[in-house]
Design an enzyme around this catalytic site. Structure first.
Site, short mmCIF file in Angstrom:
data_model
loop_
_atom_site.label_atom_id
_atom_site.label_comp_id
_atom_site.label_asym_id
_atom_site.label_seq_id
_atom_site.Cartn_x
_atom_site.Cartn_y
_atom_site.Cartn_z
N LYS A 181 -6.67 -0.16 -4.19
CA LYS A 181 -6.87 -1.45 -3.54
C LYS A 181 -7.77 -1.31 -2.31
O LYS A 181 -7.66 -0.36 -1.55
CB LYS A 181 -5.52 -2.04 -3.12
CG LYS A 181 -4.58 -2.28 -4.29
CD LYS A 181 -3.24 -2.85 -3.85
CE LYS A 181 -2.48 -1.87 -2.96
NZ LYS A 181 -1.10 -2.32 -2.69
N THR A 214 -1.85 -12.32 5.98
CA THR A 214 -1.97 -11.53 4.74
C THR A 214 -0.74 -10.68 4.47
O THR A 214 -0.77 -9.79 3.62
CB THR A 214 -3.19 -10.61 4.83
OG1 THR A 214 -3.03 -9.72 5.97
CG2 THR A 214 -4.48 -11.40 5.00
N GLY A 216 2.33 -9.11 2.96
CA GLY A 216 2.91 -9.11 1.64
C GLY A 216 1.93 -9.14 0.49
O GLY A 216 2.34 -9.29 -0.68
N THR A 217 0.64 -8.95 0.76
CA THR A 217 -0.34 -9.01 -0.33
C THR A 217 -0.13 -7.88 -1.34
O THR A 217 -0.25 -8.09 -2.56
CB THR A 217 -1.78 -8.96 0.20
OG1 THR A 217 -1.91 -7.85 1.11
CG2 THR A 217 -2.14 -10.24 0.91
N GLY A 218 0.18 -6.69 -0.85
CA GLY A 218 0.39 -5.56 -1.77
C GLY A 218 1.60 -5.76 -2.66
O GLY A 218 1.54 -5.52 -3.87
N CYS A 219 2.68 -6.24 -2.07
CA CYS A 219 3.89 -6.54 -2.86
C CYS A 219 3.62 -7.63 -3.87
O CYS A 219 4.05 -7.56 -5.04
CB CYS A 219 5.02 -6.99 -1.93
SG CYS A 219 5.52 -5.80 -0.68
#
Length: 272
Positions: A181, A214, A216-219
């Protein structure tokens, strides 16, 4: 008397609780619900956090994590699962053993080791256990820039570095696919992701969304991939559609609290 019974795909998230609702279990369950997938959970740790930061973390006993996973899988069953914050070596090892014993398929591993700003979140022993015990069982792993650096041994500053890291991770760690990512990258590479599955090396680009909210974008991305896998989609399609979902959720991010707010998982409702 007839009862209406709806069959619905089931997804499991094995992760930490975020009291502020911006990441972790709370985000995963909202993402599952958006995709019309029934969400189940095994909580690994409890955090006291909000938009300003994390103030306390309490680990669950590994036995409690195991009990949660078994309770879900042995009764309800799951079509896909994901891991998030596993916190320590003991929990990572327990989860890896349960995934193997219960034959949990379509596993998405978000290797929560380092924050997007570069702060290491788990110790070196835990990282080694994650690398050798859990990641090889994954259908896909979704490391950020700094996690990909640790897993590949490369310094990542360019798109070529991201591509090389994805290929090294795939070759060395046994996962079916890798998505490096680019949320932690700068300039034109911010938000650009790299996919490699042993054959296809792809660059995923979407529009850049300018927002400070932003959290929590990875979760959200890993949960959306998991939901799509539970729905029966192939891995590449699951990733593409998950990235589109995250981009739209960022467009409707929530300006709440005094710090960094979360993405807007339920954006169709916000439009109303």
């Amino acid at each position: 008397m007839k009862t209406n019974k709806t069959s619905i795909p089931v997804a499991l998230t094995i992760a930490g609780s975020d009291s502020g609702g911006g990441a972790g279990i709370q985000t995963d369950l909202r993402t599952f619900a958006f995709h019309c997938v029934h969400g189940t959970s095994a909580i690994t740790c409890i955090t006291a956090q909000n938009t300003l930061g994390v103030f306390r973390v309490d680990a669950m006993p590994s036995e409690a994590v195991i009990a949660q996973i078994r309770a879900v899988v042995e009764d309800i069953g799951v079509q896909a699962a994901k891991t998030g914050m596993l916190l320590n070596q003991e929990i990572i090892l327990a989860v890896a053993q349960e995934v193997r014993t219960l034959q949990i398929n379509n596993l998405v591993v978000d290797p929560v080791m380092v924050s997007r700003t570069g702060a290491q979140l788990i110790d070196d022993d835990a990282i080694q256990t994650l690398r050798h015990e859990l990641i090889p069982q994954a259908a896909i792993i979704t490391p950020n820039r700094y996690e990909a650096q640790i897993l590949s041994g490369l310094e990542i500053v360019s798109l070529e570095d991201m591509q090389n890291a994805a290929q090294i991770i795939h070759k060395n760690l046994g996962t079916k696919a890798v998505l490096v990512k680019g949320g932690g990258m700068s300039g034109g590479l911010k938000g650009v992701d790299v996919w490699f599955d042993g054959e296809r090396l792809e660059i995923l680009r979407t529009k850049q969304v300018e927002t400070k909210n932003t959290h929590g974008t990875g979760c959200t991305l890993s949960a959306a991939i998991t939901a799509n896998l539970a729905l029966g989609k192939d891995l590449w399609t699951a990733v593409q559609e998950a990235k589109e979902y995250v981009t739209t959720a960022l467009t409707y991010s929530l300006d709440i609290g005094k710090g960094q707010g979360p993405v807007g998982h339920f954006f169709p409702l916000l439009e109303k």
